[in-house]
Design a protein around this motif. Structure first.
Motif, PDB file in Angstrom:
ATOM      1  N   ARG A 199      14.786 -21.107 -11.230  1.00 44.94           N
ATOM      2  CA  ARG A 199      13.865 -20.273 -11.993  1.00 44.94           C
ATOM      3  C   ARG A 199      13.046 -19.326 -11.120  1.00 44.94           C
ATOM      4  O   ARG A 199      12.493 -18.353 -11.602  1.00 44.94           O
ATOM      5  N   GLU A 200      12.892 -19.645  -9.834  1.00 45.80           N
ATOM      6  CA  GLU A 200      12.115 -18.760  -8.982  1.00 45.80           C
ATOM      7  C   GLU A 200      12.522 -18.951  -7.531  1.00 45.80           C
ATOM      8  O   GLU A 200      13.126 -19.953  -7.156  1.00 45.80           O
ATOM      9  N   VAL A 201      12.195 -17.951  -6.719  1.00 43.91           N
ATOM     10  CA  VAL A 201      12.420 -17.989  -5.278  1.00 43.91           C
ATOM     11  C   VAL A 201      11.088 -17.707  -4.603  1.00 43.91           C
ATOM     12  O   VAL A 201      10.387 -16.754  -4.974  1.00 43.91           O
ATOM     13  N   ARG A 202      10.722 -18.538  -3.646  1.00 44.28           N
ATOM     14  CA  ARG A 202       9.470 -18.345  -2.921  1.00 44.28           C
ATOM     15  C   ARG A 202       9.748 -18.190  -1.430  1.00 44.28           C
ATOM     16  O   ARG A 202      10.545 -18.940  -0.870  1.00 44.28           O
ATOM     17  N   ILE A 203       9.067 -17.262  -0.791  1.00 44.57           N
ATOM     18  CA  ILE A 203       9.107 -17.102   0.660  1.00 44.57           C
ATOM     19  C   ILE A 203       7.775 -17.600   1.200  1.00 44.57           C
ATOM     20  O   ILE A 203       6.714 -17.089   0.833  1.00 44.57           O
ATOM     21  N   ILE A 204       7.833 -18.609   2.049  1.00 43.87           N
ATOM     22  CA  ILE A 204       6.617 -19.234   2.574  1.00 43.87           C
ATOM     23  C   ILE A 204       6.476 -18.847   4.042  1.00 43.87           C
ATOM     24  O   ILE A 204       7.398 -19.038   4.833  1.00 43.87           O
ATOM     25  N   VAL A 205       5.329 -18.311   4.403  1.00 43.38           N
ATOM     26  CA  VAL A 205       5.029 -17.906   5.775  1.00 43.38           C
ATOM     27  C   VAL A 205       3.796 -18.670   6.247  1.00 43.38           C
ATOM     28  O   VAL A 205       2.730 -18.577   5.635  1.00 43.38           O
ATOM     29  N   ASN A 206       3.961 -19.444   7.299  1.00 40.87           N
ATOM     30  CA  ASN A 206       2.855 -20.229   7.866  1.00 40.87           C
ATOM     31  C   ASN A 206       2.165 -21.106   6.819  1.00 40.87           C
ATOM     32  O   ASN A 206       0.954 -21.279   6.832  1.00 40.87           O
ATOM     33  N   GLY A 207       2.955 -21.636   5.894  1.00 45.81           N
ATOM     34  CA  GLY A 207       2.433 -22.583   4.922  1.00 45.81           C
ATOM     35  C   GLY A 207       1.930 -21.999   3.628  1.00 45.81           C
ATOM     36  O   GLY A 207       1.577 -22.746   2.712  1.00 45.81           O
ATOM     37  N   GLY A 215      11.123 -15.774 -13.041  1.00 36.88           N
ATOM     38  CA  GLY A 215      11.846 -15.361 -14.228  1.00 36.88           C
ATOM     39  C   GLY A 215      13.334 -15.188 -14.033  1.00 36.88           C
ATOM     40  O   GLY A 215      13.964 -14.439 -14.788  1.00 36.88           O
ATOM     41  N   LEU A 216      13.925 -15.865 -13.047  1.00 38.19           N
ATOM     42  CA  LEU A 216      15.364 -15.761 -12.868  1.00 38.19           C
ATOM     43  C   LEU A 216      16.057 -16.366 -14.085  1.00 38.19           C
ATOM     44  O   LEU A 216      15.678 -17.445 -14.560  1.00 38.19           O
ATOM     45  N   PRO A 217      17.074 -15.697 -14.637  1.00 38.50           N
ATOM     46  CA  PRO A 217      17.726 -16.213 -15.842  1.00 38.50           C
ATOM     47  C   PRO A 217      18.559 -17.451 -15.546  1.00 38.50           C
ATOM     48  O   PRO A 217      19.125 -17.598 -14.453  1.00 38.50           O
ATOM     49  N   LEU A 218      18.629 -18.330 -16.515  1.00 37.48           N
ATOM     50  CA  LEU A 218      19.514 -19.487 -16.420  1.00 37.48           C
ATOM     51  C   LEU A 218      20.942 -19.052 -16.726  1.00 37.48           C
ATOM     52  O   LEU A 218      21.185 -18.013 -17.338  1.00 37.48           O
ATOM     53  N   ALA A 219      21.897 -19.880 -16.290  1.00 37.11           N
ATOM     54  CA  ALA A 219      23.297 -19.576 -16.570  1.00 37.11           C
ATOM     55  C   ALA A 219      23.530 -19.569 -18.082  1.00 37.11           C
ATOM     56  O   ALA A 219      22.980 -20.405 -18.816  1.00 37.11           O
ATOM     57  N   ARG A 230      22.731 -16.081  -8.311  1.00 34.69           N
ATOM     58  CA  ARG A 230      21.459 -16.113  -9.042  1.00 34.69           C
ATOM     59  C   ARG A 230      20.429 -15.118  -8.518  1.00 34.69           C
ATOM     60  O   ARG A 230      19.555 -14.680  -9.264  1.00 34.69           O
ATOM     61  N   PHE A 231      20.508 -14.761  -7.235  1.00 33.71           N
ATOM     62  CA  PHE A 231      19.441 -13.948  -6.650  1.00 33.71           C
ATOM     63  C   PHE A 231      19.950 -13.301  -5.382  1.00 33.71           C
ATOM     64  O   PHE A 231      20.691 -13.914  -4.604  1.00 33.71           O
ATOM     65  N   SER A 232      19.567 -12.038  -5.171  1.00 31.32           N
ATOM     66  CA  SER A 232      19.921 -11.337  -3.942  1.00 31.32           C
ATOM     67  C   SER A 232      18.860 -10.278  -3.678  1.00 31.32           C
ATOM     68  O   SER A 232      18.571  -9.450  -4.548  1.00 31.32           O
ATOM     69  N   ARG A 233      18.269 -10.326  -2.485  1.00 29.14           N
ATOM     70  CA  ARG A 233      17.226  -9.342  -2.179  1.00 29.14           C
ATOM     71  C   ARG A 233      17.037  -9.247  -0.665  1.00 29.14           C
ATOM     72  O   ARG A 233      17.108 -10.243   0.053  1.00 29.14           O
ATOM     73  N   ASP A 234      16.789  -8.034  -0.207  1.00 31.29           N
ATOM     74  CA  ASP A 234      16.400  -7.775   1.174  1.00 31.29           C
ATOM     75  C   ASP A 234      14.920  -7.414   1.187  1.00 31.29           C
ATOM     76  O   ASP A 234      14.464  -6.568   0.392  1.00 31.29           O
ATOM     77  N   VAL A 235      14.162  -8.049   2.092  1.00 32.19           N
ATOM     78  CA  VAL A 235      12.722  -7.824   2.174  1.00 32.19           C
ATOM     79  C   VAL A 235      12.381  -7.433   3.604  1.00 32.19           C
ATOM     80  O   VAL A 235      12.806  -8.101   4.559  1.00 32.19           O
ATOM     81  N   GLN A 236      11.624  -6.366   3.770  1.00 32.17           N
ATOM     82  CA  GLN A 236      11.176  -5.975   5.098  1.00 32.17           C
ATOM     83  C   GLN A 236      10.314  -7.091   5.695  1.00 32.17           C
ATOM     84  O   GLN A 236       9.351  -7.544   5.072  1.00 32.17           O
ATOM     85  N   LEU A 237      10.659  -7.524   6.890  1.00 31.79           N
ATOM     86  CA  LEU A 237       9.919  -8.621   7.514  1.00 31.79           C
ATOM     87  C   LEU A 237       8.460  -8.235   7.745  1.00 31.79           C
ATOM     88  O   LEU A 237       7.564  -9.079   7.664  1.00 31.79           O
ATOM     89  N   SER A 238       8.217  -6.958   8.007  1.00 33.07           N
ATOM     90  CA  SER A 238       6.849  -6.501   8.257  1.00 33.07           C
ATOM     91  C   SER A 238       5.945  -6.710   7.048  1.00 33.07           C
ATOM     92  O   SER A 238       4.717  -6.785   7.185  1.00 33.07           O
ATOM     93  N   GLU A 239       6.525  -6.796   5.839  1.00 29.65           N
ATOM     94  CA  GLU A 239       5.734  -7.029   4.633  1.00 29.65           C
ATOM     95  C   GLU A 239       5.311  -8.483   4.486  1.00 29.65           C
ATOM     96  O   GLU A 239       4.427  -8.801   3.673  1.00 29.65           O
ATOM     97  N   LEU A 240       5.942  -9.362   5.258  1.00 28.78           N
ATOM     98  CA  LEU A 240       5.699 -10.801   5.115  1.00 28.78           C
ATOM     99  C   LEU A 240       4.860 -11.382   6.244  1.00 28.78           C
ATOM    100  O   LEU A 240       4.111 -12.336   6.031  1.00 28.78           O
ATOM    101  N   LEU A 241       5.005 -10.836   7.442  1.00 25.07           N
ATOM    102  CA  LEU A 241       4.386 -11.436   8.614  1.00 25.07           C
ATOM    103  C   LEU A 241       2.896 -11.113   8.695  1.00 25.07           C
ATOM    104  O   LEU A 241       2.444 -10.084   8.207  1.00 25.07           O
ATOM    105  N   PRO A 242       2.120 -11.990   9.353  1.00 20.07           N
ATOM    106  CA  PRO A 242       0.694 -11.704   9.533  1.00 20.07           C
ATOM    107  C   PRO A 242       0.494 -10.521  10.474  1.00 20.07           C
ATOM    108  O   PRO A 242       1.363 -10.192  11.281  1.00 20.07           O
ATOM    109  N   ALA A 243      -0.662  -9.901  10.366  1.00 20.34           N
ATOM    110  CA  ALA A 243      -0.961  -8.746  11.205  1.00 20.34           C
ATOM    111  C   ALA A 243      -1.213  -9.172  12.649  1.00 20.34           C
ATOM    112  O   ALA A 243      -1.525 -10.331  12.932  1.00 20.34           O
ATOM    113  N   GLY A 244      -1.047  -8.243  13.550  1.00 24.12           N
ATOM    114  CA  GLY A 244      -1.392  -8.503  14.944  1.00 24.12           C
ATOM    115  C   GLY A 244      -0.289  -9.093  15.791  1.00 24.12           C
ATOM    116  O   GLY A 244      -0.566  -9.648  16.856  1.00 24.12           O
TER     117      GLY A 244
END
Length: 251
Positions: A199-207, A215-219, A230-244
């Motif tokens: 039903r969902e995909v989560r990206i966890i960074v440093n906890g 809202g991913l559809p069921l079969a 069920r899911f396919s996506r490319d995400v820029q790493l810079s959008e996920l990582l902490p600053a600095g």
């Protein structure tokens, strides 16, 4: 007997470099005997762990027992999913995140722990290991090395193919630190059999959850053979990582 002493005892029994795993990290005592080592010593995961054995309960995690050469924290892997009790999964994952946040990087594993017909669902969860070996010519040492290197996916159904595209490199999950390119991309693909709900995909960074896709559809037909993607996506790493340009871990 502390874990470090046990590690010394079992290493001579390995026919090739093996894998030492911390099982049931927060397991309750059974039959009057302690089960989860961090819980047994009274580790407080809400506070920073001491960097060495300072005599405290949490410090014992780092201790080298008298007469031993291995430290109590010298395991390669830790159970993050064990059996089919979701509450236990949350506890074990919290311990894993506690270690990762403080630079104690261990492979996370998922084991069914099905010792009987009524204690757990047989065969779930399971580990998927990326290793340069085959069933026909299985190389134990190669497989064990892949586990120690963190090339493991623990799952109770979904198959997650996450790679880091950094320059010309395509990196699979692992415990070794990497320095990504400025334009690095985290690529995520999820497949699952029709009867497995995703039903969902989560990206966890440093906890903490850095991105959530809901809202991913069921079969359409849970008994069919289609709808495996069920899911396919490319995400820029810079959008996920902490600053600095600080160190980070991603699950």
């Amino acid at each position: 007997v502390d874990p470090g002493a046990l590690f010394d005892r079992i290493r001579p029994l390995f026919t090739s470099p093996g894998v030492i795993e911390l099982n049931h990290p927060w397991g309750e005592p059974e039959f009057g005997r302690d089960l989860g080592f961090p819980r047994a010593i009274g580790m407080d995961c809400s506070k920073p762990l001491p960097r060495s054995d300072d005599g405290s309960a949490s410090g014992r995690f780092h201790r080298t027992p008298p007469g031993a050469t291995s430290r109590n924290d010298g395991h390669d892997a830790q159970e993050v999913m064990n059996g089919s009790k979701n509450g236990t999964h949350l506890e074990y994952r919290a311990v894993w995140f506690c270690f990762l946040n403080q630079g104690k990087v261990y492979t996370g594993t998922a084991n069914s722990d099905s010792h009987g017909l009524a204690d757990n669902a047989i065969g779930t969860p399971r580990n998927v290991v990326w290793a340069a070996t085959t069933p026909a010519a299985f190389a134990t040492a190669t497989f064990n090395a892949a586990v120690r290197e963190g090339r493991v996916l623990g799952t109770n159904g979904p198959v997650i193919d996450a790679t880091l595209k950094s320059g010309s490199d395509v990196l699979r999950p692992g415990v070794a630190a990497v320095t990504p390119a400025a334009d690095a991309v985290l690529s995520i693909k999820v497949r699952a059999a029709p009867w497995v709900p995703v039903r969902e995909v989560r990206i966890i960074v440093n906890g903490s959850v850095a991105a959530r896709y809901e809202g991913l559809p069921l079969a359409a037909d849970p008994f069919g053979t289609a709808d495996l993607d069920r899911f396919s996506r490319d995400v820029q790493l810079s959008e996920l990582l902490p600053a600095g340009n600080k160190d980070a871990w991603i699950v």
